[in-house]
Design a protein around this motif. Structure first.
Motif, short mmCIF file in Angstrom:
data_model
loop_
_atom_site.label_atom_id
_atom_site.label_comp_id
_atom_site.label_asym_id
_atom_site.label_seq_id
_atom_site.Cartn_x
_atom_site.Cartn_y
_atom_site.Cartn_z
N ILE A 82 8.12 -15.44 0.51
CA ILE A 82 8.53 -15.32 -1.07
C ILE A 82 9.75 -14.65 -1.28
CG2 ILE A 82 5.91 -15.37 -1.52
CD1 ILE A 82 6.00 -12.25 -1.61
N GLY A 83 10.44 -14.18 -0.26
CA GLY A 83 11.62 -13.66 -0.28
C GLY A 83 11.80 -12.15 -0.76
N LYS A 84 10.65 -11.36 -0.73
CA LYS A 84 10.60 -10.12 -1.02
C LYS A 84 9.16 -9.50 -0.31
CE LYS A 84 7.94 -10.69 -5.32
NZ LYS A 84 7.85 -10.45 -6.71
N ILE A 85 9.11 -8.10 -0.39
CA ILE A 85 8.01 -7.67 0.09
C ILE A 85 6.82 -7.35 -1.11
CG2 ILE A 85 7.09 -5.55 1.30
CD1 ILE A 85 9.69 -5.14 2.61
N GLY A 86 5.70 -7.79 -0.97
CA GLY A 86 4.92 -7.70 -2.17
C GLY A 86 4.65 -6.20 -2.37
N THR A 87 4.74 -5.70 -3.54
CA THR A 87 4.35 -4.32 -4.14
C THR A 87 3.26 -3.96 -4.97
OG1 THR A 87 6.26 -4.46 -5.81
CG2 THR A 87 6.74 -3.65 -3.57
N ASP A 88 2.66 -5.22 -5.48
CA ASP A 88 1.80 -4.88 -6.59
C ASP A 88 0.67 -3.87 -6.37
OD1 ASP A 88 3.00 -6.97 -8.01
OD2 ASP A 88 1.44 -8.34 -7.90
N ILE A 89 0.13 -3.97 -5.10
CA ILE A 89 -1.04 -3.01 -4.94
C ILE A 89 -0.65 -1.41 -5.22
CG2 ILE A 89 -2.47 -1.94 -2.99
CD1 ILE A 89 -2.79 -4.87 -1.94
N GLN A 90 0.75 -1.34 -4.42
CA GLN A 90 0.88 -0.04 -4.51
C GLN A 90 1.39 0.43 -5.79
OE1 GLN A 90 3.65 1.60 -1.53
NE2 GLN A 90 2.59 0.39 0.10
N ASP A 91 2.13 -0.77 -6.60
CA ASP A 91 2.64 -0.45 -7.78
C ASP A 91 1.46 -0.42 -9.22
OD1 ASP A 91 4.94 0.00 -6.81
OD2 ASP A 91 5.64 -2.20 -7.55
N ASN A 92 0.32 -0.43 -8.70
CA ASN A 92 -0.72 -0.37 -9.64
C ASN A 92 -0.65 -1.59 -10.74
OD1 ASN A 92 -3.25 0.79 -10.95
ND2 ASN A 92 -2.14 1.78 -12.40
N LYS A 93 -0.45 -2.70 -10.22
CA LYS A 93 -0.31 -3.87 -11.06
C LYS A 93 -1.69 -4.38 -11.40
CE LYS A 93 4.00 -4.13 -11.91
NZ LYS A 93 5.12 -4.55 -11.10
N CYS A 94 -1.65 -4.52 -12.88
CA CYS A 94 -2.99 -5.46 -13.26
C CYS A 94 -3.03 -6.88 -12.74
CB CYS A 94 -3.12 -5.39 -14.86
SG CYS A 94 -4.84 -5.87 -15.44
N SER A 95 -2.91 -7.11 -11.72
CA SER A 95 -2.91 -8.48 -11.05
C SER A 95 -4.25 -9.52 -10.97
CB SER A 95 -2.20 -8.58 -9.76
OG SER A 95 -3.31 -8.48 -8.66
N TRP A 96 -4.32 -10.51 -10.86
CA TRP A 96 -5.39 -11.44 -10.85
C TRP A 96 -6.31 -11.16 -9.70
CZ3 TRP A 96 -6.86 -15.12 -7.15
CH2 TRP A 96 -8.26 -15.68 -7.54
N VAL A 97 -5.50 -10.68 -8.61
CA VAL A 97 -6.18 -10.47 -7.07
C VAL A 97 -7.02 -9.19 -7.46
CG1 VAL A 97 -5.75 -9.73 -4.71
CG2 VAL A 97 -4.36 -11.55 -5.93
N ILE A 98 -6.63 -7.90 -7.86
CA ILE A 98 -7.46 -6.79 -8.09
C ILE A 98 -8.61 -7.27 -9.00
CG2 ILE A 98 -5.89 -5.84 -9.77
CD1 ILE A 98 -8.04 -3.83 -7.38
N ASN A 99 -8.32 -7.94 -10.19
CA ASN A 99 -9.13 -8.21 -11.38
C ASN A 99 -10.35 -9.15 -10.64
OD1 ASN A 99 -8.63 -6.86 -13.87
ND2 ASN A 99 -6.47 -7.72 -13.32
N LYS A 100 -10.16 -9.92 -9.78
CA LYS A 100 -11.19 -10.70 -9.27
C LYS A 100 -11.86 -9.99 -8.32
CE LYS A 100 -12.84 -14.94 -8.99
NZ LYS A 100 -13.37 -15.27 -10.20
N ALA A 101 -11.33 -9.25 -7.50
CA ALA A 101 -12.10 -8.28 -6.46
C ALA A 101 -12.96 -7.45 -7.38
CB ALA A 101 -11.02 -7.63 -5.73
N LEU A 102 -12.39 -6.70 -8.25
CA LEU A 102 -13.20 -5.72 -9.15
C LEU A 102 -14.58 -6.41 -9.63
CD1 LEU A 102 -10.72 -3.91 -11.03
CD2 LEU A 102 -11.81 -3.03 -9.35
N GLU A 103 -14.33 -7.85 -10.01
CA GLU A 103 -15.38 -8.68 -10.55
C GLU A 103 -16.79 -8.60 -9.39
OE1 GLU A 103 -15.34 -12.43 -13.50
OE2 GLU A 103 -14.92 -12.94 -11.28
N LEU A 104 -16.23 -8.61 -7.95
CA LEU A 104 -17.11 -8.92 -7.09
C LEU A 104 -17.39 -7.86 -6.38
CD1 LEU A 104 -14.92 -12.34 -6.08
CD2 LEU A 104 -17.20 -12.21 -7.45
#
Length: 352
Positions: free
Chosen positions: A252-274
């Motif tokens: 992807i040409g960068k280091i992913g930072t969504d988890i550390q940046d508290n991003k309201c991403s689909w990944v965390i929202n899907k995890a919270l649902e389950l």
């Protein structure tokens, strides 16, 4: 030898210096001194042409499809007209990014310091962002004022700008970087944020602008475009969220930072649902922390919940739905399903 994509990009880029010259001439008409004109030109050149230019190029590509021509077959005058609208979207993007980088306290953008981080710019960047937006309406007036669709495209820019700002507001109050509260997150909020913050200006706006120039202005056709492009824009952002968490930096040409940046991403929202109560507690304690150990704990839960597999199932399902919608497109008034297929093909199974 340059590829067709590179040649098209180069032709598009060649239009921009003329627009900078024209915008600077309007400052001269107000007797603005040279230092102010130079500052504006620097801001325009630093913030506008540096990205992938996908949004701007999409206006040209869409117009060509609707005109039954290749991009290369567009005459220079016809080409420049749609390219100017493409650059107006890139100016809108530049305006958003200059402001967004200050709100997020970002350091770099497109491989260079964010504009407000450039020596001597600082908070002047706030005014520069306003001037990038104002450039859109200067260009629309000087190039489209005599067109019957002038008010339509002007209102479209105003409406899409407002929609994007609504998405940004929702994002800022749902997921501030310095205050983690996962109870504020939900898939419904995520859908609103990405639809308003990304889908309207990145997917619908380029196509709608090309449609107006091509004379395809029936509300039924604009709706046909919207009905595919808005969910496609949401899919694009969900894909981005997935790649940030599961893609490799090489990919992807960068280091992913969504988890550390508290991003309201689909990944965390899907995890919270389950998540189980225990998993939820771990996510509450570790999500949004600037800490690779905490990040790894979140990723372990995402893996345990099989989020990657759920993403692939979602991707197949949304692609199937969109293809079905595209196959039902009514082309009797001049709109073309190929426009929507071209967008879907750019997004489906992309890996960066």
């Amino acid at each position: 030898m340059a590829s067709e994509k590179e040649i098209r990009r180069e032709r598009f880029l060649n239009v921009f210096p003329k627009l900078v010259e024209e915008l600077n001439a309007s400052l001269l008409a107000y007797d603005m001194p040279k230092e102010a004109r130079d500052w504006y030109a620097h801001s325009l050149n630093y913030n506008t042409p540096g990205g992938k230019l996908n949004r701007g190029l999409s206006v040209v590509d869409t117009y060509a499809i609707l005109s039954n021509k290749t991009v290369e077959q567009l005459g220079q005058e016809e080409y420049e007209k749609v390219a100017i609208l493409g650059w107006c979207i890139e100016l809108l993007q530049a305006y958003f990014l200059v402001a967004d980088d200050m709100m997020d306290k970002s350091i770099t953008r497109r491989g260079q310091p964010c504009w407000y981080k450039v020596p001597e710019v600082g908070e002047i960047a706030i005014n520069d962002a306003f001037m990038l937006e104002a450039a859109i309406y200067k260009l629309l007036k000087s190039h489209f004022r005599n067109e019957k669709y002038y008010i339509d495209i002007t209102e479209l820019f105003h409406e899409v700008t407002f929609q994007t700002e609504l998405g940004q507001l929702m994002d800022l109050i749902t997921a501030p970087e310095d205050k983690v509260d996962l109870s504020k997150f939900s898939l419904k909020k995520h859908s609103f944020i990405v639809t308003f913050k990304t889908a309207y200006y990145s997917f619908y706006l380029p196509v709608a602008l090309a449609m107006y120039v091509a004379g395809i202005t029936d509300e039924k056709d604009l709706k046909q475009a919207r009905d595919v492009l808005i969910p496609l824009g949401e899919y694009f952002q969900i894909q981005d969220d997935y790649l940030d968490c599961f893609g490799t930096p090489e990919q992807i040409g960068k280091i992913g930072t969504d988890i550390q940046d508290n991003k309201c991403s689909w990944v965390i929202n899907k995890a919270l649902e389950l998540a189980s109560a225990e998993q939820r507690k771990t996510l509450d304690e570790n999500y949004g922390k600037k800490d690779s150990v905490a990040e790894a704990k979140c990723k372990k839960i995402f893996n345990d919940l099989k989020i990657e597999q759920l993403y692939h199932e979602y991707e197949e399902s949304i692609a199937k739905d969109l293809k079905a919608k595209i196959s039902q497109v009514d082309e009797s008034r001049g709109f073309k399903a190929d426009v929507l297929t071209a967008f879907l093909n750019k997004v489906y199974k992309r890996s960066k």
